[in-house]
Write a protein that holds these residues in place. Structure first.
Motif, PDB file in Angstrom:
ATOM      1  N   VAL A  53      44.165 -65.346   6.628  1.00  0.00           N
ATOM      2  CA  VAL A  53      42.950 -65.017   5.870  1.00  0.00           C
ATOM      3  C   VAL A  53      42.630 -66.034   4.779  1.00  0.00           C
ATOM      4  O   VAL A  53      41.550 -65.992   4.201  1.00  0.00           O
ATOM      5  N   LEU A  54      43.556 -66.975   4.508  1.00  0.00           N
ATOM      6  CA  LEU A  54      43.330 -67.889   3.383  1.00  0.00           C
ATOM      7  C   LEU A  54      44.244 -69.095   3.497  1.00  0.00           C
ATOM      8  O   LEU A  54      45.390 -68.987   3.942  1.00  0.00           O
ATOM      9  N   LEU A  55      43.741 -70.244   3.084  1.00  0.00           N
ATOM     10  CA  LEU A  55      44.509 -71.481   2.971  1.00  0.00           C
ATOM     11  C   LEU A  55      44.546 -71.905   1.510  1.00  0.00           C
ATOM     12  O   LEU A  55      43.497 -71.964   0.858  1.00  0.00           O
ATOM     13  N   LEU A  56      45.749 -72.195   1.010  1.00  0.00           N
ATOM     14  CA  LEU A  56      45.933 -72.637  -0.367  1.00  0.00           C
ATOM     15  C   LEU A  56      46.724 -73.936  -0.397  1.00  0.00           C
ATOM     16  O   LEU A  56      47.623 -74.143   0.407  1.00  0.00           O
ATOM     17  N   ASN A  57      46.387 -74.807  -1.345  1.00  0.00           N
ATOM     18  CA  ASN A  57      47.214 -75.986  -1.647  1.00  0.00           C
ATOM     19  C   ASN A  57      47.749 -75.866  -3.060  1.00  0.00           C
ATOM     20  O   ASN A  57      46.982 -75.580  -3.993  1.00  0.00           O
ATOM     21  N   THR A  58      49.064 -76.100  -3.224  1.00  0.00           N
ATOM     22  CA  THR A  58      49.591 -76.210  -4.584  1.00  0.00           C
ATOM     23  C   THR A  58      49.063 -77.469  -5.236  1.00  0.00           C
ATOM     24  O   THR A  58      48.777 -77.496  -6.432  1.00  0.00           O
ATOM     25  N   HIS A  59      48.960 -78.539  -4.431  1.00  0.00           N
ATOM     26  CA  HIS A  59      48.390 -79.803  -4.864  1.00  0.00           C
ATOM     27  C   HIS A  59      48.022 -80.575  -3.606  1.00  0.00           C
ATOM     28  O   HIS A  59      48.299 -80.114  -2.490  1.00  0.00           O
ATOM     29  N   CYS A  60      47.433 -81.759  -3.757  1.00  0.00           N
ATOM     30  CA  CYS A  60      46.787 -82.382  -2.603  1.00  0.00           C
ATOM     31  C   CYS A  60      47.309 -83.766  -2.254  1.00  0.00           C
ATOM     32  O   CYS A  60      46.547 -84.622  -1.766  1.00  0.00           O
ATOM     33  N   HIS A  61      48.597 -84.014  -2.467  1.00  0.00           N
ATOM     34  CA  HIS A  61      49.182 -85.252  -1.944  1.00  0.00           C
ATOM     35  C   HIS A  61      49.235 -85.172  -0.422  1.00  0.00           C
ATOM     36  O   HIS A  61      49.276 -84.081   0.164  1.00  0.00           O
ATOM     37  N   ILE A  62      49.280 -86.315   0.217  1.00  0.00           N
ATOM     38  CA  ILE A  62      49.113 -86.424   1.663  1.00  0.00           C
ATOM     39  C   ILE A  62      50.026 -85.495   2.459  1.00  0.00           C
ATOM     40  O   ILE A  62      49.595 -84.851   3.420  1.00  0.00           O
ATOM     41  N   ASP A  63      51.290 -85.390   2.063  1.00  0.00           N
ATOM     42  CA  ASP A  63      52.249 -84.624   2.861  1.00  0.00           C
ATOM     43  C   ASP A  63      51.989 -83.123   2.825  1.00  0.00           C
ATOM     44  O   ASP A  63      52.474 -82.385   3.685  1.00  0.00           O
ATOM     45  N   HIS A  64      51.217 -82.661   1.855  1.00  0.00           N
ATOM     46  CA  HIS A  64      50.929 -81.233   1.716  1.00  0.00           C
ATOM     47  C   HIS A  64      49.586 -80.834   2.327  1.00  0.00           C
ATOM     48  O   HIS A  64      49.280 -79.642   2.383  1.00  0.00           O
ATOM     49  N   VAL A  65      48.812 -81.818   2.781  1.00  0.00           N
ATOM     50  CA  VAL A  65      47.454 -81.509   3.254  1.00  0.00           C
ATOM     51  C   VAL A  65      47.198 -81.944   4.691  1.00  0.00           C
ATOM     52  O   VAL A  65      46.074 -81.786   5.188  1.00  0.00           O
ATOM     53  N   LEU A  89      42.759 -85.014  -3.398  1.00  0.00           N
ATOM     54  CA  LEU A  89      42.482 -84.695  -1.999  1.00  0.00           C
ATOM     55  C   LEU A  89      41.558 -85.738  -1.381  1.00  0.00           C
ATOM     56  O   LEU A  89      41.805 -86.214  -0.261  1.00  0.00           O
ATOM     57  N   ARG A  90      40.520 -86.092  -2.094  1.00  0.00           N
ATOM     58  CA  ARG A  90      39.533 -87.025  -1.536  1.00  0.00           C
ATOM     59  C   ARG A  90      40.082 -88.440  -1.399  1.00  0.00           C
ATOM     60  O   ARG A  90      39.519 -89.257  -0.647  1.00  0.00           O
ATOM     61  N   ALA A  91      41.164 -88.749  -2.100  1.00  0.00           N
ATOM     62  CA  ALA A  91      41.766 -90.083  -1.999  1.00  0.00           C
ATOM     63  C   ALA A  91      42.623 -90.243  -0.746  1.00  0.00           C
ATOM     64  O   ALA A  91      42.871 -91.373  -0.307  1.00  0.00           O
ATOM     65  N   THR A  94      41.821 -92.628   2.162  1.00  0.00           N
ATOM     66  CA  THR A  94      41.798 -94.058   1.831  1.00  0.00           C
ATOM     67  C   THR A  94      43.162 -94.710   2.009  1.00  0.00           C
ATOM     68  O   THR A  94      43.234 -95.930   2.185  1.00  0.00           O
ATOM     69  N   TYR A  95      44.244 -93.931   1.952  1.00  0.00           N
ATOM     70  CA  TYR A  95      45.565 -94.538   2.102  1.00  0.00           C
ATOM     71  C   TYR A  95      46.377 -93.998   3.277  1.00  0.00           C
ATOM     72  O   TYR A  95      47.424 -94.567   3.610  1.00  0.00           O
ATOM     73  N   ALA A  96      45.915 -92.948   3.932  1.00  0.00           N
ATOM     74  CA  ALA A  96      46.667 -92.367   5.042  1.00  0.00           C
ATOM     75  C   ALA A  96      47.002 -93.387   6.137  1.00  0.00           C
ATOM     76  O   ALA A  96      48.153 -93.433   6.608  1.00  0.00           O
ATOM     77  N   PRO A  97      46.053 -94.246   6.574  1.00  0.00           N
ATOM     78  CA  PRO A  97      46.401 -95.225   7.609  1.00  0.00           C
ATOM     79  C   PRO A  97      47.514 -96.184   7.174  1.00  0.00           C
ATOM     80  O   PRO A  97      48.343 -96.584   7.991  1.00  0.00           O
ATOM     81  N   ASN A  98      47.539 -96.543   5.896  1.00  0.00           N
ATOM     82  CA  ASN A  98      48.569 -97.447   5.400  1.00  0.00           C
ATOM     83  C   ASN A  98      49.952 -96.803   5.415  1.00  0.00           C
ATOM     84  O   ASN A  98      50.965 -97.506   5.425  1.00  0.00           O
ATOM     85  N   TYR A  99      49.994 -95.461   5.392  1.00  0.00           N
ATOM     86  CA  TYR A  99      51.253 -94.734   5.468  1.00  0.00           C
ATOM     87  C   TYR A  99      51.651 -94.439   6.915  1.00  0.00           C
ATOM     88  O   TYR A  99      52.674 -93.800   7.159  1.00  0.00           O
ATOM     89  N   GLY A 100      50.831 -94.873   7.854  1.00  0.00           N
ATOM     90  CA  GLY A 100      51.151 -94.651   9.259  1.00  0.00           C
ATOM     91  C   GLY A 100      50.575 -93.384   9.842  1.00  0.00           C
ATOM     92  O   GLY A 100      51.081 -92.871  10.841  1.00  0.00           O
ATOM     93  N   PHE A 101      49.489 -92.873   9.226  1.00  0.00           N
ATOM     94  CA  PHE A 101      48.865 -91.639   9.706  1.00  0.00           C
ATOM     95  C   PHE A 101      47.379 -91.872   9.979  1.00  0.00           C
ATOM     96  O   PHE A 101      46.511 -91.342   9.276  1.00  0.00           O
ATOM     97  N   ARG A 103      45.446 -90.783  12.239  1.00  0.00           N
ATOM     98  CA  ARG A 103      44.679 -89.657  12.777  1.00  0.00           C
ATOM     99  C   ARG A 103      44.412 -88.575  11.735  1.00  0.00           C
ATOM    100  O   ARG A 103      43.898 -87.501  12.063  1.00  0.00           O
ATOM    101  N   PHE A 104      44.732 -88.850  10.469  1.00  0.00           N
ATOM    102  CA  PHE A 104      44.482 -87.839   9.447  1.00  0.00           C
ATOM    103  C   PHE A 104      42.993 -87.559   9.296  1.00  0.00           C
ATOM    104  O   PHE A 104      42.169 -88.471   9.226  1.00  0.00           O
ATOM    105  N   GLU A 105      42.655 -86.273   9.265  1.00  0.00           N
ATOM    106  CA  GLU A 105      41.284 -85.847   9.015  1.00  0.00           C
ATOM    107  C   GLU A 105      41.287 -84.876   7.844  1.00  0.00           C
ATOM    108  O   GLU A 105      42.115 -83.975   7.773  1.00  0.00           O
ATOM    109  N   THR A 106      40.348 -85.062   6.950  1.00  0.00           N
ATOM    110  CA  THR A 106      40.302 -84.221   5.761  1.00  0.00           C
ATOM    111  C   THR A 106      39.267 -83.120   5.916  1.00  0.00           C
ATOM    112  O   THR A 106      38.441 -83.128   6.837  1.00  0.00           O
ATOM    113  N   THR A 107      39.324 -82.162   5.029  1.00  0.00           N
ATOM    114  CA  THR A 107      38.316 -81.117   4.947  1.00  0.00           C
ATOM    115  C   THR A 107      38.152 -80.725   3.491  1.00  0.00           C
ATOM    116  O   THR A 107      39.115 -80.796   2.716  1.00  0.00           O
TER     117      THR A 107
END
Length: 211
Positions: A53-65, A89-91, A94-101, A103-107
């Motif tokens: 029923v709900l999605l929560l983030n404690t914070h928005c670093h890449i590994d948590h989102v 979150l919005r950043a 910009t760096y996900a491909p450099n970390y080897g990801f 296919r990351f897609e944001t929302t």
């Protein structure tokens, strides 16, 4: 309330599902990037008859989102963060491909968490506590009846969150731990974003960063 945990992605990030006797479920910090990780989470939810029923983030670093978009697209649920971490979150793209990801897609979040304003699902109420220092908009979730905290990357077993990332600050993190975690009873279990669970009392007594 029951806490079910999964460890996902190359950062060994802990993803949590909170669910109660109503079957309603909240997903916190979905770190599922690979298809197999997404399917493991989906299968657990289906096999246990849970209703997300709900999605929560404690914070928005890449590994948590990593899994935010997967959860939102699959279950069509609201997605909440603290607005102080919106830029974090919005950043990520910009760096996900450099970390080897690549296919990351944001929302985007559908709303924002307010410290002191509870989050409710089923018969459960979570207290939202603001705990910056590791990330500028970091929050933790406290469930008083079961003495449980979903703590993100604030406090770990024998350690604390790193503060060398953008928006991090050591003094702020220590203050957050002292005011938002060490004010809780010793018996409270802390489920962190990485590594094993611990208790407030154990960290109060022996964590070298808090002595």
């Amino acid at each position: 309330m029951t806490v079910s945990g999964f460890t996902f992605n190359a950062f060994s990030e802990n993803t949590y599902l909170l669910h109660d006797t109503t079957g309603q479920c909240v997903v916190i910090d979905p770190g599922c990037y690979e298809r197999a990780e997404q399917e493991a989470l989906r299968s657990f939810i289906a096999d246990n008859g849970l209703e997300v029923v709900l999605l929560l983030n404690t914070h928005c670093h890449i590994d948590h989102v990593f899994g935010n978009k997967f959860i939102v697209d699959t279950y069509k649920v609201p997605f909440l963060i603290h607005d102080g971490d919106l830029s974090t979150l919005r950043a990520v793209p910009t760096y996900a491909p450099n970390y080897g990801f690549p296919r990351f897609e944001t929302t985007e979040p559908t709303g924002f968490l307010t410290p002191g304003q509870p989050v409710r699902f089923g018969e459960t109420e979570l207290e939202v506590r603001f705990a910056p220092g590791h990330a500028p908009g970091h929050v933790i979730f406290y469930h008083e009846p079961t003495q449980t905290v979903i703590g993100g990357d604030v406090l770990f077993k024998g350690s604390i969150g790193r503060t060398d990332l953008p928006g991090g600050d050591y003094a702020t993190l220590i203050e957050s731990i002292k005011t938002q975690l060490l004010t809780l009873p010793d018996a409270v279990t802390v489920y962190p974003g990485h590594g094993p669970a611990t208790t407030v009392g154990a960290e109060r007594r022996s964590n070298p960063f808090l002595q």
